[in-house]
Design a protein around this motif. Structure first.
Motif, short mmCIF file in Angstrom:
data_model
loop_
_atom_site.label_atom_id
_atom_site.label_comp_id
_atom_site.label_asym_id
_atom_site.label_seq_id
_atom_site.Cartn_x
_atom_site.Cartn_y
_atom_site.Cartn_z
N SER A 65 0.83 -1.20 0.00
CA SER A 65 0.00 0.00 0.00
C SER A 65 0.86 1.25 0.00
O SER A 65 2.04 1.21 0.34
CB SER A 65 -0.92 0.01 1.22
N ARG A 66 0.23 2.34 -0.37
CA ARG A 66 0.84 3.67 -0.27
C ARG A 66 -0.11 4.53 0.53
O ARG A 66 -1.27 4.71 0.15
CB ARG A 66 1.08 4.27 -1.66
N CYS A 67 0.38 5.03 1.65
CA CYS A 67 -0.46 5.82 2.57
C CYS A 67 -1.70 5.03 2.99
O CYS A 67 -2.79 5.59 3.16
CB CYS A 67 -0.88 7.14 1.94
N GLY A 68 -1.54 3.72 3.12
CA GLY A 68 -2.66 2.89 3.53
C GLY A 68 -3.61 2.51 2.41
O GLY A 68 -4.57 1.77 2.65
N ILE A 69 -3.38 2.98 1.18
CA ILE A 69 -4.22 2.66 0.03
C ILE A 69 -3.58 1.52 -0.75
O ILE A 69 -2.48 1.68 -1.29
CB ILE A 69 -4.41 3.88 -0.89
N THR A 124 -3.83 -7.36 -1.56
CA THR A 124 -2.92 -7.44 -0.42
C THR A 124 -3.69 -7.67 0.88
O THR A 124 -4.89 -7.40 0.97
CB THR A 124 -2.09 -6.16 -0.30
N VAL A 125 -2.98 -8.18 1.88
CA VAL A 125 -3.46 -8.21 3.24
C VAL A 125 -2.69 -7.15 4.01
O VAL A 125 -1.48 -7.00 3.83
CB VAL A 125 -3.30 -9.61 3.87
N LEU A 126 -3.39 -6.38 4.84
CA LEU A 126 -2.78 -5.29 5.59
C LEU A 126 -2.70 -5.70 7.06
O LEU A 126 -3.71 -5.89 7.72
CB LEU A 126 -3.60 -4.01 5.44
N ILE A 127 -1.46 -5.85 7.56
CA ILE A 127 -1.21 -6.30 8.92
C ILE A 127 -0.22 -5.34 9.58
O ILE A 127 0.94 -5.28 9.18
CB ILE A 127 -0.64 -7.73 8.94
N ASP A 128 -0.68 -4.60 10.57
CA ASP A 128 0.20 -3.60 11.21
C ASP A 128 0.88 -2.75 10.14
O ASP A 128 2.09 -2.50 10.18
CB ASP A 128 1.26 -4.28 12.09
N ASP A 129 0.11 -2.29 9.17
CA ASP A 129 0.66 -1.56 8.02
C ASP A 129 1.26 -0.24 8.47
O ASP A 129 0.54 0.65 8.90
CB ASP A 129 -0.43 -1.32 6.99
N PRO A 130 2.58 -0.05 8.38
CA PRO A 130 3.18 1.22 8.81
C PRO A 130 2.77 2.39 7.92
O PRO A 130 2.78 3.54 8.36
CB PRO A 130 4.69 0.95 8.70
N ALA A 131 2.40 2.11 6.67
CA ALA A 131 2.01 3.20 5.76
C ALA A 131 0.66 3.79 6.12
O ALA A 131 0.33 4.89 5.68
CB ALA A 131 1.99 2.68 4.32
N GLU A 162 -7.90 -6.06 5.86
CA GLU A 162 -7.07 -5.49 6.92
C GLU A 162 -7.45 -6.11 8.26
O GLU A 162 -8.63 -6.24 8.59
CB GLU A 162 -7.27 -3.98 6.99
N LEU A 163 -6.43 -6.51 9.03
CA LEU A 163 -6.64 -7.05 10.36
C LEU A 163 -6.46 -5.94 11.39
O LEU A 163 -5.50 -5.17 11.30
CB LEU A 163 -5.66 -8.19 10.66
N GLY A 164 -7.36 -5.86 12.34
CA GLY A 164 -7.26 -4.83 13.36
C GLY A 164 -7.64 -5.35 14.73
O GLY A 164 -8.30 -6.39 14.86
N THR A 165 -7.22 -4.64 15.77
CA THR A 165 -7.57 -5.01 17.14
C THR A 165 -8.71 -4.15 17.67
O THR A 165 -9.16 -4.36 18.80
CB THR A 165 -6.34 -4.85 18.05
N ASP A 166 -9.19 -3.21 16.89
CA ASP A 166 -10.31 -2.35 17.24
C ASP A 166 -11.22 -2.24 16.02
O ASP A 166 -10.78 -2.46 14.88
CB ASP A 166 -9.84 -0.95 17.65
N PRO A 167 -12.49 -1.88 16.22
CA PRO A 167 -13.39 -1.72 15.07
C PRO A 167 -12.84 -0.67 14.11
O PRO A 167 -12.34 0.38 14.54
CB PRO A 167 -14.70 -1.26 15.71
N PRO A 168 -12.90 -0.91 12.80
CA PRO A 168 -12.43 0.08 11.84
C PRO A 168 -13.33 1.30 11.82
O PRO A 168 -14.49 1.25 12.25
CB PRO A 168 -12.48 -0.67 10.51
N SER A 169 -12.79 2.41 11.36
CA SER A 169 -13.57 3.64 11.26
C SER A 169 -14.80 3.40 10.39
O SER A 169 -14.71 2.82 9.31
CB SER A 169 -12.71 4.75 10.66
N PRO A 208 8.38 -14.34 14.53
CA PRO A 208 7.76 -14.02 13.24
C PRO A 208 6.86 -12.79 13.35
O PRO A 208 6.41 -12.44 14.44
CB PRO A 208 6.95 -15.28 12.91
N SER A 209 6.57 -12.17 12.22
CA SER A 209 5.82 -10.93 12.21
C SER A 209 4.35 -11.17 12.57
O SER A 209 3.83 -12.28 12.44
CB SER A 209 5.90 -10.30 10.82
N PRO A 210 3.67 -10.13 13.09
CA PRO A 210 2.25 -10.25 13.40
C PRO A 210 1.45 -10.80 12.22
O PRO A 210 1.72 -10.48 11.07
CB PRO A 210 1.85 -8.81 13.74
N GLY A 211 0.47 -11.64 12.56
CA GLY A 211 -0.35 -12.27 11.54
C GLY A 211 0.09 -13.68 11.20
O GLY A 211 -0.70 -14.47 10.66
#
Length: 246
Positions: free
Chosen positions: A74-78, A83-90, A107-114, A228-231
């Motif tokens: 992703s770029r800026c989260g886009i 892809t799968v997004l896991i702790d995406d730093p972007a 995308e995997l998250g630990t809280d409800p998405p916006s 190993p990395s998250p996920g």
């Protein structure tokens, strides 16, 4: 003797004519095949084989995604490709980039998405689950989500392909009692103190190994990497190595 000679001659001519006819048919077939206008003989294509999948998750909740998908592509989260997004730093940065067409992601998250709302509830292998119905925005991007509050995991699927793609992705969520996904570190506070994360790993039945390094920037105790990395799915009792500032 003349009638016999005539009969033999006729037989030779008939055989020659038959051979010419066969050659002519072969020539027509080759011509049709070579000029692209058609062919007299078609060979059906074999059906496509099953798509190879991999599992990613947090704790005992996981989802199957195609192996060809990227991770944090992703770029800026886009997402710019499937892809799968896991702790995406972007995702921490923002830029107004359009999503390319025909791109799917989860995308995997630990809280409800916006924007998450509970449109329906159900159970998944005995675990209470919440579902946000799939909707599409004006830019053609559709998204929906499934949350497992008791496991602190949410899956947000989005697609610029179709509503059906989102629903198909979310249908691949599973509860795996005999597997453990390395949890996210996003739940840590801004200081990223490793103590709480170590306790979370132990709650899930994973062992920890601490590797230390020095830093002139970060405070002691800060978690800087996870392996190993998250996920990543592990078996209970396996070890996760944490690099922490000493």
């Amino acid at each position: 003797m003349e009638p016999l000679r005539t009969s033999r001659t006729r037989g030779v001519l008939a055989s020659a004519a038959a051979a010419i006819t066969v050659l002519a048919v072969i020539g027509v077939t080759n011509a049709l095949s070579s000029n692209g206008s058609g062919t007299l003989i078609t060979t059906p294509e074999p059906p496509p084989g099953p798509v190879a999948m991999r599992m990613v998750g947090y704790g005992h909740a996981a989802i199957a995604v195609p192996k060809v998908w990227g991770t944090n592509a992703s770029r800026c989260g886009i997402p710019h490709r499937d892809t799968v997004l896991i702790d995406d730093p972007a995702a921490a940065s923002y830029c107004d980039l359009p999503r390319p067409p025909d791109v799917d992601s989860v995308e995997l998250g630990t809280d409800p998405p916006s924007g998450f709302r509970v449109d329906e509830t159900f159970t998944l292998n005995g675990v209470p689950a919440e579902r946000r119905r799939t909707t599409c925005a004006s830019d053609g991007v559709c998204w929906g989500a499934v949350g497992l509050p008791s496991l602190h995991v949410w899956f947000r699927a989005s697609s610029s392909t179709s509503v059906g793609e989102v629903n198909d992705i979310l249908a691949r969520i599973e509860i795996l009692p005999d597997r453990v996904g390395v949890p996210s570190s996003r739940s840590l506070d801004d200081g990223r103190d490793s103590t709480a994360y170590v306790e979370r790993l132990r709650e899930l039945g994973l062992k920890t190994e601490i590797s230390t390094r020095t830093s002139t920037v970060y405070k002691p105790g800060r978690l800087v990497s996870i392996s190993p990395s998250p996920g990543t799915l592990l078996s209970p009792g396996e070890t996760v190595t944490l690099t922490v500032i000493k």
